[in-house]
Design a protein around this motif. Structure first.
Motif, mmCIF file in Angstrom:
data_model
loop_
_atom_site.group_PDB
_atom_site.id
_atom_site.type_symbol
_atom_site.label_atom_id
_atom_site.label_comp_id
_atom_site.label_asym_id
_atom_site.label_seq_id
_atom_site.Cartn_x
_atom_site.Cartn_y
_atom_site.Cartn_z
ATOM 1 N N GLU A 78 0.843 -1.192 0.000
ATOM 2 C CA GLU A 78 0.000 0.000 0.000
ATOM 3 C C GLU A 78 0.882 1.247 0.000
ATOM 4 O O GLU A 78 2.010 1.231 0.502
ATOM 5 C CB GLU A 78 -0.904 0.004 1.234
ATOM 6 C CG GLU A 78 -2.002 -1.045 1.206
ATOM 7 C CD GLU A 78 -2.965 -0.817 0.054
ATOM 8 O OE1 GLU A 78 -3.439 0.335 -0.104
ATOM 9 O OE2 GLU A 78 -3.216 -1.779 -0.699
ATOM 10 N N PRO A 79 0.402 2.368 -0.555
ATOM 11 C CA PRO A 79 1.183 3.615 -0.510
ATOM 12 C C PRO A 79 1.529 3.998 0.923
ATOM 13 O O PRO A 79 0.771 3.721 1.859
ATOM 14 C CB PRO A 79 0.245 4.649 -1.144
ATOM 15 C CG PRO A 79 -0.663 3.855 -2.014
ATOM 16 C CD PRO A 79 -0.855 2.540 -1.306
ATOM 17 N N LEU A 80 2.665 4.640 1.103
ATOM 18 C CA LEU A 80 3.057 5.126 2.426
ATOM 19 C C LEU A 80 2.062 6.170 2.904
ATOM 20 O O LEU A 80 1.728 7.109 2.169
ATOM 21 C CB LEU A 80 4.456 5.741 2.368
ATOM 22 C CG LEU A 80 5.623 4.789 2.071
ATOM 23 C CD1 LEU A 80 6.899 5.580 1.845
ATOM 24 C CD2 LEU A 80 5.805 3.801 3.206
ATOM 25 N N ALA A 81 1.610 6.015 4.120
ATOM 26 C CA ALA A 81 0.684 6.980 4.696
ATOM 27 C C ALA A 81 1.429 8.268 5.037
ATOM 28 O O ALA A 81 2.657 8.295 5.146
ATOM 29 C CB ALA A 81 0.027 6.394 5.938
ATOM 30 N N LEU A 82 0.669 9.348 5.202
ATOM 31 C CA LEU A 82 1.230 10.650 5.559
ATOM 32 C C LEU A 82 0.632 11.102 6.879
ATOM 33 O O LEU A 82 -0.541 10.835 7.176
ATOM 34 C CB LEU A 82 0.914 11.679 4.471
ATOM 35 C CG LEU A 82 1.473 11.365 3.072
ATOM 36 C CD1 LEU A 82 0.859 12.303 2.042
ATOM 37 C CD2 LEU A 82 2.982 11.490 3.063
ATOM 38 N N ASP A 83 1.440 11.793 7.683
ATOM 39 C CA ASP A 83 0.935 12.308 8.948
ATOM 40 C C ASP A 83 0.232 13.648 8.730
ATOM 41 O O ASP A 83 0.048 14.091 7.584
ATOM 42 C CB ASP A 83 2.048 12.405 9.992
ATOM 43 C CG ASP A 83 3.145 13.402 9.602
ATOM 44 O OD1 ASP A 83 2.900 14.264 8.728
ATOM 45 O OD2 ASP A 83 4.242 13.326 10.182
ATOM 46 N N ALA A 84 -0.130 14.308 9.807
ATOM 47 C CA ALA A 84 -0.910 15.547 9.706
ATOM 48 C C ALA A 84 -0.153 16.660 8.983
ATOM 49 O O ALA A 84 -0.763 17.532 8.365
ATOM 50 C CB ALA A 84 -1.314 16.020 11.104
ATOM 51 N N ALA A 85 1.174 16.626 9.036
ATOM 52 C CA ALA A 85 1.987 17.644 8.360
ATOM 53 C C ALA A 85 2.319 17.260 6.927
ATOM 54 O O ALA A 85 3.032 17.993 6.244
ATOM 55 C CB ALA A 85 3.278 17.883 9.140
ATOM 56 N N GLY A 86 1.807 16.118 6.482
ATOM 57 C CA GLY A 86 2.101 15.675 5.129
ATOM 58 C C GLY A 86 3.432 14.977 5.003
ATOM 59 O O GLY A 86 3.975 14.846 3.899
ATOM 60 N N GLU A 87 3.986 14.483 6.117
ATOM 61 C CA GLU A 87 5.250 13.756 6.094
ATOM 62 C C GLU A 87 4.960 12.253 6.020
ATOM 63 O O GLU A 87 4.016 11.761 6.646
ATOM 64 C CB GLU A 87 6.061 14.047 7.356
ATOM 65 C CG GLU A 87 6.449 15.504 7.526
ATOM 66 C CD GLU A 87 7.619 15.910 6.659
ATOM 67 O OE1 GLU A 87 8.101 15.074 5.870
ATOM 68 O OE2 GLU A 87 8.049 17.065 6.777
ATOM 69 N N PRO A 88 5.778 11.481 5.261
ATOM 70 C CA PRO A 88 5.532 10.041 5.164
ATOM 71 C C PRO A 88 5.790 9.331 6.487
ATOM 72 O O PRO A 88 6.677 9.708 7.246
ATOM 73 C CB PRO A 88 6.516 9.580 4.089
ATOM 74 C CG PRO A 88 7.500 10.665 3.924
ATOM 75 C CD PRO A 88 6.898 11.923 4.437
ATOM 76 N N THR A 89 4.984 8.330 6.777
ATOM 77 C CA THR A 89 5.152 7.519 7.970
ATOM 78 C C THR A 89 5.691 6.151 7.575
ATOM 79 O O THR A 89 5.604 5.734 6.424
ATOM 80 C CB THR A 89 3.815 7.349 8.707
ATOM 81 O OG1 THR A 89 2.880 6.693 7.839
ATOM 82 C CG2 THR A 89 3.245 8.698 9.115
ATOM 83 N N ALA A 90 6.261 5.445 8.546
ATOM 84 C CA ALA A 90 6.827 4.129 8.271
ATOM 85 C C ALA A 90 5.709 3.106 8.091
ATOM 86 O O ALA A 90 4.652 3.190 8.721
ATOM 87 C CB ALA A 90 7.746 3.710 9.417
ATOM 88 N N LEU A 91 5.973 2.130 7.224
ATOM 89 C CA LEU A 91 5.041 1.028 7.050
ATOM 90 C C LEU A 91 5.053 0.135 8.286
ATOM 91 O O LEU A 91 6.106 -0.081 8.889
ATOM 92 C CB LEU A 91 5.428 0.184 5.838
ATOM 93 C CG LEU A 91 4.975 0.637 4.453
ATOM 94 C CD1 LEU A 91 5.479 -0.351 3.417
ATOM 95 C CD2 LEU A 91 3.480 0.766 4.356
ATOM 96 N N SER A 92 3.899 -0.382 8.641
ATOM 97 C CA SER A 92 3.843 -1.392 9.684
ATOM 98 C C SER A 92 4.428 -2.693 9.145
ATOM 99 O O SER A 92 4.576 -2.886 7.932
ATOM 100 C CB SER A 92 2.406 -1.619 10.130
ATOM 101 O OG SER A 92 1.665 -2.242 9.088
ATOM 102 N N GLU A 93 4.755 -3.600 10.049
ATOM 103 C CA GLU A 93 5.299 -4.891 9.626
ATOM 104 C C GLU A 93 4.298 -5.634 8.750
ATOM 105 O O GLU A 93 4.666 -6.252 7.743
ATOM 106 C CB GLU A 93 5.656 -5.733 10.858
ATOM 107 C CG GLU A 93 6.288 -7.078 10.539
ATOM 108 C CD GLU A 93 7.633 -6.950 9.833
ATOM 109 O OE1 GLU A 93 8.027 -7.909 9.135
ATOM 110 O OE2 GLU A 93 8.288 -5.892 9.966
#
Length: 381
Positions: A78-93
């Motif tokens: 799945e595409p990398l999620a983004l936080d509230a500031a629009g920064e990419p978050t790490a993928l879960s295992e």
């Protein structure tokens, strides 16, 4: 001791890629792919590992590029999620195990760059998917170089893409001097084709995108400083806090260099009105230690002075000559007829980008781009 950077692409990366490519395309000769990609991997540096994995893809994916692109897209997480500031978050295992993402995508993008030149629209569509799982900033550059009009037309559409990953690719992938990336000499000589893209993205809601725009402008400043100074002057008008921060970040190299038009754009055109002294904590130090800087400022002006106080270290080279590198110091407002003292430690620990050689080193104190004081120390082996 930290894990070597090159190990971000390892035997597990190869196995994981083989697993998911075979999952979506059972005709893959998985054993051949993994043997090719993993051969002598421990002896290779990071980029060489990425390129060898791309070689393995080229040797084993379908001969038809459109079919191969479909296999790649189907294998992705799945595409990398983004936080509230629009920064990419790490993928879960769990997400990571569900498909390909992360550093392996560099190799997938390299494959697309090698094989996709005969079908640019299909290749760019694949990069659109890849950049949402890592970044396609390296892979898109050969398309900009070889098919500039066609590729830039697609980038112009992508400035409105709902994915911040894709919008960032517009700016990051077209940077003239992207580190590790193919240098785009045509854009180094004339950055005009990317300026409409940057204008559309500089107020992007994602900090991830805006930071790329700032870095792109900083790239342009290396070859066209007056253009960037003019950009800052023009776009400061009615700028909100976010745009002002972007413009400041885009100006950072020019401010450190003392570029007069940029300093004037930020209200830093005047040098220090007053006196400045610089003293060091020692007159000799060894590689691996540090040196303390003590700065004293005294204003003789009847009005507050906005100051950017940096310092330049004249490093000794192997041949005995010196080369100056400017380091960030302080940003402050010096009140009328007031004094300030500033202290900082400068590290002499070796870094991968700079070899330290023994000899007499000079440190210059630069205030609003002007050298105001100097001091020296001897660097011992």
């Amino acid at each position: 001791m930290p894990e070597p950077f090159k190990n971000l692409i390892n035997a597990h990366t190869v196995h994981h890629a083989g697993l998911h490519l075979h999952r979506v395309w059972p005709a893959l000769d998985r054993q051949r792919f993994e043997q090719h990609a993993a051969q002598g991997l421990d002896g290779l540096e990071f980029k060489a590992r990425a390129m060898q994995l791309a070689d393995a893809l080229q040797a084993t994916l379908p001969a038809d590029f459109a079919e191969a692109a479909h296999v790649i897209e189907a294998s992705l997480a799945e595409p990398l999620a983004l936080d509230a500031a629009g920064e990419p978050t790490a993928l879960s295992e769990a997400q990571s195990q569900a498909g390909l993402s992360g550093w392996v995508v560099w190799s997938l993008g390299e494959y697309v760059a090698r094989r996709g030149m005969s079908d640019v629209p299909r290749a760019l569509a694949c990069l659109h998917a890849l950049t949402q799982r890592f970044s396609a900033e390296f892979a898109i550059r050969p398309f900009i170089q070889q098919h500039p009009d066609q590729t830039l037309a697609v980038l112009q559409r992508w400035v409105h893409d709902p994915s911040a990953h894709v919008r960032r690719l517009v700016s990051e992938g077209s940077r003239p001097r992207l580190p590790w990336g193919l240098r785009l000499h045509a854009l180094v000589a004339n950055p005009a084709p990317t300026l409409p893209l940057l204008r559309a993205l500089q107020d992007d809601p994602s900090a991830y995108v805006r930071r790329s725009v700032a870095n792109h402008l900083n790239d342009i400043a290396k070859d066209h400083p007056d253009l960037v100074a003019q950009w800052v002057r023009e776009h400061q008008q009615a700028a909100n806090t976010q745009r002002t921060a972007l413009l400041r970040h885009a100006s950072r190299s020019l401010i450190k260099q003392g570029h007069a038009p940029t300093l004037q754009a930020w209200g830093l055109g005047l040098g220090l009105q007053g006196e400045a002294t610089l003293s060091l904590s020692t007159d000799h130090a060894r590689v691996g230690e540090d040196v303390g800087l003590h700065v004293t400022l005294r204003s003789t002006a009847p009005q507050p002075q906005p100051l950017v106080v940096d310092y330049a270290v004249h490093h000794v080279r192997a041949n005995g000559s010196t080369s100056a590198k400017v380091f960030k110091g302080w940003k402050l407002t010096l009140e009328p007829h007031a004094g300030r003292t500033l202290d900082k430690r400068h590290s002499l620990r070796p870094v991968t980008t700079r070899q330290l050689y023994p000899g007499l080193h000079q440190i210059d104190l630069r205030i609003n781009g002007q050298t105001c004081a100097s001091a020296r120390f001897e660097l011992l082996a």
